[in-house]
Structure formats: structure tokens, C-alpha cells
Design a protein around this motif. Structure first.
Motif, mmCIF file in Angstrom:
data_model
loop_
_atom_site.group_PDB
_atom_site.id
_atom_site.type_symbol
_atom_site.label_atom_id
_atom_site.label_comp_id
_atom_site.label_asym_id
_atom_site.label_seq_id
_atom_site.Cartn_x
_atom_site.Cartn_y
_atom_site.Cartn_z
ATOM 1 N N ARG A 2 5.765 -6.028 -6.367
ATOM 2 C CA ARG A 2 4.631 -5.283 -7.226
ATOM 3 C C ARG A 2 3.897 -6.393 -8.270
ATOM 4 O O ARG A 2 4.853 -7.322 -8.759
ATOM 5 C CB ARG A 2 5.410 -4.114 -7.863
ATOM 6 N N ARG A 37 -1.017 -3.969 -7.689
ATOM 7 C CA ARG A 37 -0.736 -3.999 -6.402
ATOM 8 C C ARG A 37 0.813 -3.727 -6.174
ATOM 9 O O ARG A 37 1.639 -3.937 -6.912
ATOM 10 C CB ARG A 37 -0.846 -5.434 -5.654
ATOM 11 N N GLN A 68 1.633 -3.953 0.168
ATOM 12 C CA GLN A 68 0.282 -4.029 0.793
ATOM 13 C C GLN A 68 -0.727 -3.352 0.313
ATOM 14 O O GLN A 68 -2.101 -3.703 0.745
ATOM 15 C CB GLN A 68 0.350 -3.867 2.309
ATOM 16 N N ASP A 69 -0.507 -2.384 -0.660
ATOM 17 C CA ASP A 69 -1.645 -1.541 -1.451
ATOM 18 C C ASP A 69 -2.161 -2.466 -2.627
ATOM 19 O O ASP A 69 -1.420 -2.567 -3.619
ATOM 20 C CB ASP A 69 -0.868 -0.365 -1.635
ATOM 21 N N HIS A 70 -3.513 -2.727 -2.210
ATOM 22 C CA HIS A 70 -4.173 -3.480 -3.409
ATOM 23 C C HIS A 70 -4.823 -2.568 -4.277
ATOM 24 O O HIS A 70 -5.444 -2.916 -5.140
ATOM 25 C CB HIS A 70 -5.067 -4.654 -2.932
ATOM 26 N N THR A 71 -4.782 -1.303 -4.044
ATOM 27 C CA THR A 71 -5.641 -0.262 -4.968
ATOM 28 C C THR A 71 -4.435 0.934 -5.104
ATOM 29 O O THR A 71 -4.847 1.949 -4.659
ATOM 30 C CB THR A 71 -6.899 0.326 -4.120
ATOM 31 N N PRO A 72 -3.343 0.739 -5.568
ATOM 32 C CA PRO A 72 -2.304 1.935 -5.758
ATOM 33 C C PRO A 72 -2.714 2.818 -6.744
ATOM 34 O O PRO A 72 -3.686 2.694 -7.789
ATOM 35 C CB PRO A 72 -1.140 0.977 -6.421
ATOM 36 N N SER A 73 -2.501 3.936 -6.565
ATOM 37 C CA SER A 73 -2.744 5.143 -7.297
ATOM 38 C C SER A 73 -1.709 5.600 -8.374
ATOM 39 O O SER A 73 -1.979 6.439 -9.258
ATOM 40 C CB SER A 73 -3.013 6.417 -6.226
#
Length: 152
Positions: free
Chosen positions: A99, A122, A125-130
Motif C-alpha cells: 500500500r 494505491r 493493483q488498485d490505483h484508485t482505491p475508495s
């Protein structure tokens, strides 16, 4: 028709870039304390040393003279990107849980403590985390305490 769609896409991209680059304007009318050099707010050496980071539990941050360093939780790293006045901004990363994100701290006038906010940029692999970040408090670790000693 294609030209109109292309212009619309270009306009949307330009708006997104403009919004992403915008920073809030902060006014800092507090002068640097007399015990620090007048330019201490721009001198990253004020960040050097050990800091207690409190967000539920306490984690020790160890920072060099550029404000970069480590912490033990999840093999964490801090990188300073700016120190302007009493505002410290930077990036953090944790290798063990893959992270990373950003942070911003506003220091007290004597740079002994500050209130901060952190966020994710990040998660894996999530570069637009909520997922939301949080708030924290930092304070300079007392020079008189030995490593591992609990304050009374």
C-alpha cells in the motif's frame, strides 16, 4: 461528429488534470519561534530524529535530515515532498501489505508536534482505491528517553 467527440474528450481530460493539480491555498501568519532559525519552516533538518506517530497505537518514525525515513509497521517508509512554513507533506508506503499514499501535517509553532491526515493512492493493483485514510498526531520523541522505555 467525430471531431465534436474528440473535443469533448480533450476538454474532460484537461479539466481532470486541472482539478488534480489544484492545491488549497494556505495562509500562515505565525512567525517561526525565536528558538529556531528564521528559515526553519523551509529547512527539512527540523524533521530529523525520532517521532511518535499516534493513530490508536503509537509507532516510532525515524527520519533523516531530509525528512525521509522508516517505521516498523508493515516495513513502512516516509518520503518528504515539501516543508513549507509549518506544513509537512509527503508520501508513505508499506511493502508488507503493498500500500501507499500521501500525508499532510500541520506543526505547532515550535515544531514539537503536529496534526496530520493520510490517504491511500494505491492498494495492491488498485490505483484508485475508495478506502478512506485517517487522521493522526505526531510528536517529537523525548531525547531523554532510552529506546524501548515507556513514558510515565
Amino acid at each position: 461528429m467525430r471531431r465534436s467527440i474528440g473535443r469533448t474528450i480533450l476538454l474532460c481530460l484537461l479539466l481532470c488534470v486541472g482539478v488534480g493539480c489544484a492545491k488549497p491555498v494556505l495562509k500562515d501568519s505565525m512567525p517561526a519561534p525565536a528558538s529556531l532559525p528564521a528559515d526553519a519552516g523551509e529547512d527539512r533538518r527540523v524533521l530529523a530524529g525520532e517521532w511518535e506517530y499516534e493513530e490508536g497505537a503509537v509507532v516510532i518514525l525515524r527520519l533523516d535530515e531530509q525528512g525521509n525515513g522508516t517505521y516498523a509497521w508493515k516495513d513502512g517508509r516516509f518520503t518528504t515532498t515539501a516543508l513549507t512554513g509549518r506544513i509537512w507533506e509527503g508520501l508513505w508506503s508499506q511493502r508488507e501489505n503493498d500500500r501507499e499514499g500521501g500525508f499532510r501535517v500541520e506543526f505547532s509553532p515550535d515544531f514539537s508536534e503536529g496534526e496530520g491526515r493520510w490517504w491511500y493512492t494505491r492498494i495492491g493493483q488498485d490505483h484508485t482505491p475508495s478506502q478512506k485514510g485517517g487522521t493522526f498526531h505526531v510528536s517529537r520523541k523525548s531525547e531523554g528517553m532510552s529506546r524501548g522505555e515507556t513514558p510515565q
